[in-house]
Design an enzyme around this catalytic site. Sequence first.
Site, PDB file in Angstrom:
ATOM      1  N   GLU A  94       0.587  -1.386  -0.238  1.00 19.04           N
ATOM      2  CA  GLU A  94       0.086   0.358   0.140  1.00 19.04           C
ATOM      3  C   GLU A  94       0.770   1.083   0.058  1.00 19.04           C
ATOM      4  O   GLU A  94       1.724   0.958   0.846  1.00 19.04           O
ATOM      5  CB  GLU A  94      -1.211   0.037   1.108  1.00 19.04           C
ATOM      6  CG  GLU A  94      -1.676  -1.255   1.739  1.00 19.04           C
ATOM      7  CD  GLU A  94      -2.768  -1.297   2.407  1.00 19.04           C
ATOM      8  OE1 GLU A  94      -3.353  -1.776   2.949  1.00 19.04           O
ATOM      9  OE2 GLU A  94      -2.176  -0.198   3.911  1.00 19.04           O
ATOM     10  N   CYS A 107       3.156   8.424   1.313  1.00 19.77           N
ATOM     11  CA  CYS A 107       3.188   7.567   2.438  1.00 19.77           C
ATOM     12  C   CYS A 107       3.496   5.927   1.936  1.00 19.77           C
ATOM     13  O   CYS A 107       2.442   6.075   1.365  1.00 19.77           O
ATOM     14  CB  CYS A 107       1.947   7.561   3.922  1.00 19.77           C
ATOM     15  SG  CYS A 107       2.585   6.525   4.839  1.00 19.77           S
ATOM     16  N   CYS A 114       4.966  -7.701   7.950  1.00 21.72           N
ATOM     17  CA  CYS A 114       5.544  -7.133   8.726  1.00 21.72           C
ATOM     18  C   CYS A 114       6.039  -7.727   9.721  1.00 21.72           C
ATOM     19  O   CYS A 114       4.950  -8.428  10.194  1.00 21.72           O
ATOM     20  CB  CYS A 114       5.187  -5.337   9.160  1.00 21.72           C
ATOM     21  SG  CYS A 114       6.471  -4.562  10.259  1.00 21.72           S
ATOM     22  N   CYS A 118       2.830  -4.793  15.963  1.00 21.88           N
ATOM     23  CA  CYS A 118       2.212  -4.150  17.067  1.00 21.88           C
ATOM     24  C   CYS A 118       1.038  -4.542  16.647  1.00 21.88           C
ATOM     25  O   CYS A 118      -0.421  -4.110  15.939  1.00 21.88           O
ATOM     26  CB  CYS A 118       2.569  -2.026  15.983  1.00 21.88           C
ATOM     27  SG  CYS A 118       3.976  -2.705  16.564  1.00 21.88           S
ATOM     28  N   CYS A 121      -2.025  -2.163  14.335  1.00 25.02           N
ATOM     29  CA  CYS A 121      -1.867  -1.998  13.177  1.00 25.02           C
ATOM     30  C   CYS A 121      -2.347  -2.844  12.290  1.00 25.02           C
ATOM     31  O   CYS A 121      -2.322  -4.102  12.917  1.00 25.02           O
ATOM     32  CB  CYS A 121      -0.439  -1.648  13.070  1.00 25.02           C
ATOM     33  SG  CYS A 121       0.415  -1.834  11.213  1.00 25.02           S
ATOM     34  N   CYS A 339      -3.062   1.957   8.001  1.00 25.89           N
ATOM     35  CA  CYS A 339      -1.895   1.862   7.001  1.00 25.89           C
ATOM     36  C   CYS A 339      -2.100  -0.612   7.642  1.00 25.89           C
ATOM     37  O   CYS A 339      -2.555  -1.074   8.408  1.00 25.89           O
ATOM     38  CB  CYS A 339      -0.893   1.584   8.013  1.00 25.89           C
ATOM     39  SG  CYS A 339       0.690   0.468   7.378  1.00 25.89           S
TER      40      CYS A 339
HETATM   41  S1  SF4 Z   1       3.067  -0.331  13.006  1.00 27.27           S
HETATM   42 FE1  SF4 Z   1       2.813  -2.016  11.707  1.00 27.27          FE
HETATM   43  S2  SF4 Z   1       4.131  -1.843  10.158  1.00 27.27           S
HETATM   44 FE2  SF4 Z   1       4.877  -0.304  11.604  1.00 27.27          FE
HETATM   45  S3  SF4 Z   1       6.448  -1.419  12.122  1.00 27.27           S
HETATM   46 FE3  SF4 Z   1       4.698  -1.425  14.038  1.00 27.27          FE
HETATM   47  S4  SF4 Z   1       3.464  -3.764  12.722  1.00 27.27           S
HETATM   48 FE4  SF4 Z   1       4.806  -2.320  11.742  1.00 27.27          FE
END
Ligand code: SF4
Length: 359
Positions: A94, A107, A114, A118, A121, A339
């Site tokens: 994206e 962005c 990933c 987190c 997210c 995101c």
């Molecule tokens: S916010 Fe999302 S994309 Fe960024 S490091 Fe954490 S899990 Fe990965």
Amino acid sequence: MSPKPPDIRAFSLEEMQALVADLGEKPYRAKQLWEWLWRKKARSFDDMSDLPKTFRARLAERTVLRPLVLVEEQRSNDGTVKCAFRTWDGHVVEGVLIPTPTRLTACISSQIGCSLSCSFCATGRLKRIRNLDAQEIYDQVVLIDGLAHKYYREGLTNIVYMGMGEPLLNYANTLRSAERITAEDGLGMSPRRITVSTAGIARMIRRLADDGARFNLALSLHAANDAKRDRIMPINEQNSLAELKDALRYYTRTARREVTFEYILLRGFNDSLADAQELVRYASDVHAKVNLIEYNPIDEGGFGRTDTKEAEVFQQYLDRKGIIARIRRSRGRDIDAACGQLANKNAPALKDGERVLKT
Ligand code: SF4
């Protein structure tokens, strides 16, 4: 089985000169080819109209050129444009075009998925599949710049590496893409217009400083005490706030650049007066500015958005304590703007019946 042909955009200029010599062409062809690939943003060998056809055919036999493809756009009422891009091997990443009265910001993503998980997210729900190549990162900028021209009649002013993935875990490609974005024979943007945002990997922050990185650095902080940060960002377990602080001080001293903290306000989790006090102490120690970000809730994320009024109270407290803090309004609420949301929803569907959009 014969080896796969290399991606021509992975070549350095010297490697390209060697290839051109090997194909029996005059040396100046290497510079022409380089220009087509990076400054003129060619998407196929056929685009390279002033190179002889036979040369182009031999290049296509020996190498591949596989640009990212824009496969879906979602345009928000506030002007934000969220894009899904498909890689040559069928994955989806994206990028977002974010217009404000003074800026047109892209962005962009650095990885497919990933590994850092987190909890707030949507990308964290997607396993990391692979790193994006430098040219795939570059292509996002080129394609979003095309959208900026299409919708706003102007080019991009800023780039943030804040999409899917952790850029410092794809270090070489992050640096090479930034080099190509800023190079005179690339997109020619100022490094001061580029911000790389990290979840916080202390040894890589030190390495950035040692390597003389010229772009801006942002840390996704989101909590200024370890117990809370551990809960939402597992990477904090190996990179405590104290270690990060040391690395950030080293960075600001060595690179002579300031650092910005990104702080998503999560209702009832990190938006109390005690949280603001901890943030003030931490930001003061690093001389960091703070961006307070309104949260875009995701399905099953378990977090809500702090009310606007409370966000302002939080910001004013920081302000009174001498910390420069701005509230970044959440963008694209009517689309899948958080995101990873678009990739999460569409990754399996895009290969069939996708809409390929040209910019
Ligand atoms: S916010 Fe999302 S994309 Fe960024 S490091 Fe954490 S899990 Fe990965």
